[in-house]
Design a protein around this motif. Structure first.
Motif, PDB file in Angstrom:
ATOM      1  N   GLU A   1     -26.517 -25.902  45.668  1.00 21.62           N
ATOM      2  CA  GLU A   1     -25.672 -25.738  46.800  1.00 21.62           C
ATOM      3  C   GLU A   1     -26.061 -26.603  48.053  1.00 21.62           C
ATOM      4  O   GLU A   1     -27.244 -26.884  48.104  1.00 21.62           O
ATOM      5  CB  GLU A   1     -25.588 -24.586  47.247  1.00 21.62           C
ATOM      6  CG  GLU A   1     -24.414 -24.028  48.214  1.00 21.62           C
ATOM      7  CD  GLU A   1     -24.384 -22.632  48.632  1.00 21.62           C
ATOM      8  OE1 GLU A   1     -23.295 -22.333  49.238  1.00 21.62           O
ATOM      9  OE2 GLU A   1     -25.352 -21.962  48.382  1.00 21.62           O
ATOM     10  N   PHE A   2     -25.048 -27.211  48.633  1.00 19.29           N
ATOM     11  CA  PHE A   2     -25.758 -28.198  49.669  1.00 19.29           C
ATOM     12  C   PHE A   2     -25.203 -27.405  50.937  1.00 19.29           C
ATOM     13  O   PHE A   2     -24.210 -26.982  51.204  1.00 19.29           O
ATOM     14  CB  PHE A   2     -24.740 -29.600  49.447  1.00 19.29           C
ATOM     15  CG  PHE A   2     -25.009 -30.495  50.650  1.00 19.29           C
ATOM     16  CD1 PHE A   2     -26.176 -31.358  50.726  1.00 19.29           C
ATOM     17  CD2 PHE A   2     -24.190 -30.778  51.413  1.00 19.29           C
ATOM     18  CE1 PHE A   2     -26.318 -32.418  51.588  1.00 19.29           C
ATOM     19  CE2 PHE A   2     -24.351 -31.497  52.580  1.00 19.29           C
ATOM     20  CZ  PHE A   2     -25.467 -32.352  52.740  1.00 19.29           C
ATOM     21  N   ASP A   3     -26.041 -27.571  52.066  1.00 19.67           N
ATOM     22  CA  ASP A   3     -25.806 -26.927  53.323  1.00 19.67           C
ATOM     23  C   ASP A   3     -25.445 -25.473  53.145  1.00 19.67           C
ATOM     24  O   ASP A   3     -24.475 -24.983  53.756  1.00 19.67           O
ATOM     25  CB  ASP A   3     -24.666 -27.474  54.062  1.00 19.67           C
ATOM     26  CG  ASP A   3     -25.161 -28.671  54.874  1.00 19.67           C
ATOM     27  OD1 ASP A   3     -26.468 -28.758  55.097  1.00 19.67           O
ATOM     28  OD2 ASP A   3     -24.269 -29.491  55.325  1.00 19.67           O
TER      29      ASP A   3
ATOM     30  N   VAL B   1     -19.735 -20.449  42.084  1.00 16.31           N
ATOM     31  CA  VAL B   1     -19.167 -20.129  43.555  1.00 16.31           C
ATOM     32  C   VAL B   1     -18.667 -21.327  44.199  1.00 16.31           C
ATOM     33  O   VAL B   1     -19.256 -22.373  44.295  1.00 16.31           O
ATOM     34  CB  VAL B   1     -20.290 -19.476  44.204  1.00 16.31           C
ATOM     35  CG1 VAL B   1     -19.671 -18.792  45.616  1.00 16.31           C
ATOM     36  CG2 VAL B   1     -20.655 -17.946  43.551  1.00 16.31           C
ATOM     37  N   ALA B   2     -17.612 -21.153  44.854  1.00 14.90           N
ATOM     38  CA  ALA B   2     -17.194 -22.424  45.353  1.00 14.90           C
ATOM     39  C   ALA B   2     -17.768 -22.783  46.635  1.00 14.90           C
ATOM     40  O   ALA B   2     -18.457 -22.096  47.245  1.00 14.90           O
ATOM     41  CB  ALA B   2     -15.599 -21.915  46.070  1.00 14.90           C
ATOM     42  N   GLY B   3     -18.015 -24.339  46.578  1.00 16.44           N
ATOM     43  CA  GLY B   3     -18.694 -24.878  47.761  1.00 16.44           C
ATOM     44  C   GLY B   3     -19.100 -26.097  47.496  1.00 16.44           C
ATOM     45  O   GLY B   3     -18.708 -26.733  46.395  1.00 16.44           O
ATOM     46  N   LYS B   4     -20.046 -26.840  48.101  1.00 19.54           N
ATOM     47  CA  LYS B   4     -20.478 -28.083  47.892  1.00 19.54           C
ATOM     48  C   LYS B   4     -21.728 -28.213  47.267  1.00 19.54           C
ATOM     49  O   LYS B   4     -22.738 -27.252  47.410  1.00 19.54           O
ATOM     50  CB  LYS B   4     -20.600 -28.966  49.167  1.00 19.54           C
ATOM     51  CG  LYS B   4     -19.169 -29.432  49.953  1.00 19.54           C
ATOM     52  CD  LYS B   4     -19.361 -30.036  50.912  1.00 19.54           C
ATOM     53  CE  LYS B   4     -18.294 -30.310  51.857  1.00 19.54           C
ATOM     54  NZ  LYS B   4     -18.322 -31.187  52.875  1.00 19.54           N
ATOM     55  N   TYR B   5     -21.769 -29.017  46.182  1.00 16.69           N
ATOM     56  CA  TYR B   5     -23.092 -29.043  45.422  1.00 16.69           C
ATOM     57  C   TYR B   5     -23.641 -30.332  45.080  1.00 16.69           C
ATOM     58  O   TYR B   5     -22.960 -31.301  44.927  1.00 16.69           O
ATOM     59  CB  TYR B   5     -22.854 -28.341  44.085  1.00 16.69           C
ATOM     60  CG  TYR B   5     -22.421 -26.804  44.019  1.00 16.69           C
ATOM     61  CD1 TYR B   5     -23.410 -26.045  43.947  1.00 16.69           C
ATOM     62  CD2 TYR B   5     -21.457 -26.265  44.149  1.00 16.69           C
ATOM     63  CE1 TYR B   5     -23.490 -24.334  44.027  1.00 16.69           C
ATOM     64  CE2 TYR B   5     -21.086 -24.980  44.413  1.00 16.69           C
ATOM     65  CZ  TYR B   5     -22.122 -24.135  44.337  1.00 16.69           C
ATOM     66  OH  TYR B   5     -21.931 -22.768  44.471  1.00 16.69           O
ATOM     67  N   LEU B   6     -25.128 -30.541  45.225  1.00 18.74           N
ATOM     68  CA  LEU B   6     -25.783 -31.825  44.591  1.00 18.74           C
ATOM     69  C   LEU B   6     -25.765 -31.590  43.111  1.00 18.74           C
ATOM     70  O   LEU B   6     -25.743 -30.556  42.494  1.00 18.74           O
ATOM     71  CB  LEU B   6     -27.151 -31.732  45.392  1.00 18.74           C
ATOM     72  CG  LEU B   6     -27.234 -31.897  46.989  1.00 18.74           C
ATOM     73  CD1 LEU B   6     -28.647 -31.661  47.283  1.00 18.74           C
ATOM     74  CD2 LEU B   6     -26.761 -33.309  47.228  1.00 18.74           C
TER      75      LEU B   6
ATOM     76  N   LYS C   1     -22.947 -35.610  45.287  1.00 19.89           N
ATOM     77  CA  LYS C   1     -22.203 -34.174  45.294  1.00 19.89           C
ATOM     78  C   LYS C   1     -20.974 -33.948  45.076  1.00 19.89           C
ATOM     79  O   LYS C   1     -20.269 -34.964  45.023  1.00 19.89           O
ATOM     80  CB  LYS C   1     -22.771 -33.682  46.579  1.00 19.89           C
ATOM     81  CG  LYS C   1     -22.031 -34.149  47.872  1.00 19.89           C
ATOM     82  CD  LYS C   1     -22.485 -33.208  49.118  1.00 19.89           C
ATOM     83  CE  LYS C   1     -21.884 -34.179  50.202  1.00 19.89           C
ATOM     84  NZ  LYS C   1     -22.715 -35.248  50.722  1.00 19.89           N
ATOM     85  N   VAL C   2     -20.494 -32.788  44.728  1.00 25.47           N
ATOM     86  CA  VAL C   2     -19.004 -32.515  44.482  1.00 25.47           C
ATOM     87  C   VAL C   2     -18.865 -31.224  45.224  1.00 25.47           C
ATOM     88  O   VAL C   2     -19.706 -30.471  45.695  1.00 25.47           O
ATOM     89  CB  VAL C   2     -18.770 -32.106  42.921  1.00 25.47           C
ATOM     90  CG1 VAL C   2     -18.870 -33.208  42.271  1.00 25.47           C
ATOM     91  CG2 VAL C   2     -19.898 -30.949  42.129  1.00 25.47           C
TER      92      VAL C   2
END
Length: 257
Positions: A185-187, A224-229, A256-257
């Protein structure tokens, strides 16, 4: 008491066949080749990115220039063997041999990510006209060719809690290679630990008989929805992440996606 002795008589037996020996032409010119024995030795494997200086301990990816450092590396005809391919180097001297890890030296799909073996091969020119003959080979120096994620996109995967991640990878992925996808997870908020996922990937070719796959389409479940490296591990070689240029807040930023 006595010892029994045996006497043998030996003689030469000449066996002459019925075949008639064909006469050979006389030797027109004698050529003698003498060389001091020397063995090429690779002591270090470096990589050069763009116009920068060769460095050790940095990720080696397609597009870099592989620099083999050692001694007695230059021969009459110096070539580099990586895997099963033998190619002409870009530049060769006694101390260094350079070969670009890109086309046209290595056409597409000829190099796959993972552990590779590099070897300096020296051929000797003999005869009139001179033609290459097998000479001496250096030791094999291993290096890890790491995959690079060129683009990464995510979309619904056609089912509940299923998503589809599409990766364009360089080099392409072989259907028999071991592939693992990592999502971090990013941020993430400071109130909890970041989410992290690992997925073992089964590489399925688009057409029967294909030996490589690109793009690589991976189905993931219950993320889980979010931004990922995004990282991809191919035969143990892991794709590198880009780092923020800010020296005060260094962190991984892409892909990232």
């Amino acid at each position: 008491p006595y010892v029994v002795s045996v006497v043998y008589q030996a003689s030469v037996v000449l066996i002459q066949g019925d075949e008639v020996v064909q006469p050979a032409l006389p030797v027109r010119k004698r050529k003698l080749y003498v060389d001091t024995f020397h063995l090429p030795v690779i002591e270090a494997v470096l990589s050069q990115k763009g116009m920068g200086e060769p460095q050790a301990n940095q990720p080696i990816v397609l597009g870099d220039t592989l620099v083999l450092s050692g001694r007695q590396l230059l021969g009459d005809l110096t070539r580099v063997r990586i895997g099963t391919m033998e190619v002409e180097p870009e530049k060769a001297s006694d101390a260094q041999v350079r070969v670009p890890l890109s086309a046209p030296t290595f056409p597409a799909s000829t190099l796959l990510a993972g552990v590779q073996g590099a070897q300096v091969v020296q051929w000797t020119s003999m005869g009139e006209p001179a033609v290459p003959h097998a000479g001496v080979d250096s030791n094999v120096a291993p290096f890890v060719l790491r995959p690079t994620i060129v683009t990464a996109t995510a979309a619904p995967g056609g089912g509940p809690h299923i998503d589809k991640i599409t990766l364009n990878v360089s080099p392409v992925v072989g259907v028999e290679q071991r592939v693992v996808l990592f999502l971090n997870e990013f941020d993430a908020p400071s109130t909890r630990r970041p989410y992290a996922y690992r997925f073992d990937v089964k590489v399925v070719p688009a057409n029967p008989g294909d030996k490589t796959v690109n793009p690589l389409v991976i189905q993931v479940r219950d993320v889980v929805a979010g931004k990922y490296l995004v990282r991809l591990q191919v035969d143990g070689a892991e794709s590198p992440l880009d780092v923020d240029d800010d020296p005060n807040h260094p962190r991984f930023t892409t892909p990232k996606v």
